[in-house]
Design a protein around this motif. Structure first.
Motif, PDB file in Angstrom:
ATOM      1  N   LEU B  95       2.522  29.428  32.696  1.00  0.00           N
ATOM      2  CA  LEU B  95       3.819  29.192  32.067  1.00  0.00           C
ATOM      3  C   LEU B  95       4.717  30.420  32.178  1.00  0.00           C
ATOM      4  O   LEU B  95       5.918  30.305  32.406  1.00  0.00           O
ATOM      5  CB  LEU B  95       3.642  28.815  30.598  1.00  0.00           C
ATOM      6  N   HIS B  98       6.316  30.361  35.297  1.00  0.00           N
ATOM      7  CA  HIS B  98       6.980  29.090  35.586  1.00  0.00           C
ATOM      8  C   HIS B  98       8.499  29.277  35.652  1.00  0.00           C
ATOM      9  O   HIS B  98       9.098  29.842  34.755  1.00  0.00           O
ATOM     10  CB  HIS B  98       6.625  28.092  34.475  1.00  0.00           C
ATOM     11  N   ALA B 100      10.695  27.181  35.155  1.00  0.00           N
ATOM     12  CA  ALA B 100      11.364  26.471  34.061  1.00  0.00           C
ATOM     13  C   ALA B 100      11.637  27.397  32.889  1.00  0.00           C
ATOM     14  O   ALA B 100      12.537  27.160  32.092  1.00  0.00           O
ATOM     15  CB  ALA B 100      10.491  25.309  33.593  1.00  0.00           C
ATOM     16  N   PHE B 101      10.839  28.454  32.812  1.00  0.00           N
ATOM     17  CA  PHE B 101      11.006  29.342  31.669  1.00  0.00           C
ATOM     18  C   PHE B 101      11.912  30.534  31.979  1.00  0.00           C
ATOM     19  O   PHE B 101      11.933  31.512  31.264  1.00  0.00           O
ATOM     20  CB  PHE B 101       9.643  29.783  31.141  1.00  0.00           C
ATOM     21  N   TYR B 106      16.694  31.209  26.418  1.00  0.00           N
ATOM     22  CA  TYR B 106      15.503  31.665  25.715  1.00  0.00           C
ATOM     23  C   TYR B 106      14.774  32.664  26.597  1.00  0.00           C
ATOM     24  O   TYR B 106      14.954  32.691  27.810  1.00  0.00           O
ATOM     25  CB  TYR B 106      14.575  30.502  25.375  1.00  0.00           C
TER      26      TYR B 106
END
Lengths: 211, 211
Positions: B95, B98, B100-101, B106
DNA sequence: AGGTGTGAAATCGTTCACAGCC
DNA sequence: GGCTGTGAACGATTTCACACCT
């Protein structure tokens, strides 16, 4: 019989809880207790469980051991499925190593990737083949389920390759993209960033939603 | 205004699609086109978009650039959130890495683990602290969101530690367990094995369900 | 008394169908 | 003619409420 998706999702959670209760030697449990532990209403639990016959005892509750067997029977597939995992990146490796994927109902038997460094290698005991060889390998190894942990641009191509000879029946897609599936193919998508975005949305609009 | 969860989920997907369309220099798009590409009905798309005002042009469609801005505004949090990731195992690292992060909304600013080998180290540029120090560190670093990639038995303890001083507002739980949250705390759970179980269930009861 | 099983009611979400505008 | 915006119809899911069993 037709069972609604939210019901199936809860059944999986009931089984997990019952399994723990059973190991903890709990004999009897009520719908209220189950609900409190998982965050559902007691009436919801009772309705879910009653779909499959009268299994509890009025005035008493459910026998844990009996209910566990019952729920397991409902969920268990009739045979073991062979699964192929496409995309041996960090996420793919994390899933390979994930305890959740240790089951007697399915087994990841092959990996696929495009990288020359990975093709031909073995990861956690599973051989890695080239994505181009998917149609043949899937047939050869009797693989009917694909887990996709590929970049978003590759997801659709993987679904197409998997359905080329028609053998793939289900796909679990972890890539951040929608895929169009031929009718009959079941696709579930777990989109990690979408989940975080939803969380952020409800944080912004503070306290409107819980699970 | 109150927005239903499935709507938020689709909005995130609209934005992703519109972003691509915009980069591809597409100027105008219709609800039907959006729906076909993402697998929704055109009427669904129109209803979702109309919740936030009339943004399309009758007889024409939606201006991609304008709609993208609009949807982004709806979804964007008012400020940046600091996120803590608990459990630096394979999934946690996946993650961290990742795409997406990567977002300006954030940022994962701290990691937590129990292993002596990990505490004190840095992973992908983020420092790792001991789980026991969570209450202080969360406060100190102004962390309001937790991502849990811990074993199932640890999940509840992490939520408790995170809410001890009341600073955690949202949790994204990847561990295969339900957690009880104090009211006000928003918890989203992504349960990887549950998704696979659901897929298996519908494969067994062949062809009853899609997406 | 206490807890299940289940129709009926309520709630939630999707789809239809059509008026209204370009 | 084509496409949006939206009330109304529909369908799915949850919750209630109570009869029934132990």
């Amino acid at each position: 019989m037709k069972v609604a998706e939210p019901t199936v999702e809860r059944l999986v959670q009931y089984r997990r809880l019952l399994d723990r209760m059973d190991r903890d030697k709990v004999q009897v449990i009520s719908s209220k207790e189950i609900g409190d532990m998982l965050g559902f209403k007691a009436s919801q639990v009772r309705k879910d469980l009653s779909y499959f016959g009268e299994i509890g005892k009025r005035g008493v509750g459910y026998n844990v051991d009996r209910l566990l067997k019952h729920v397991s029977d409902i969920l268990s597939p009739p045979r073991k499925w062979n699964v192929g995992l496409v995309g041996v990146g960090r996420l793919g490796e994390a899933l390979l190593d994930h305890k959740a994927f240790l089951s007697d109902k399915y087994e990841i038997v092959a990996l696929f990737d495009v990288s020359d460094e990975k093709v031909g290698e073995t990861f956690f005991g599973r051989p890695c083949f080239h994505v181009d060889d998917m149609p043949e390998k899937l047939e050869e190894m009797d693989i009917e389920i694909l887990i996709l942990t590929v970049p978003k641009d590759a997801a659709q191509r993987c679904v197409d390759a998997g359905t080329e000879k028609g053998q793939i029946k289900g796909v679990l897609n972890f890539s951040p993209s929608s895929v169009v599936a031929p009718p009959g193919l079941i696709v579930y998508s777990v989109d990690i960033s979408v989940e975080l975005e939803k969380l952020l949305f409800y944080l912004k609009h503070e306290g409107t939603k819980s699970i």
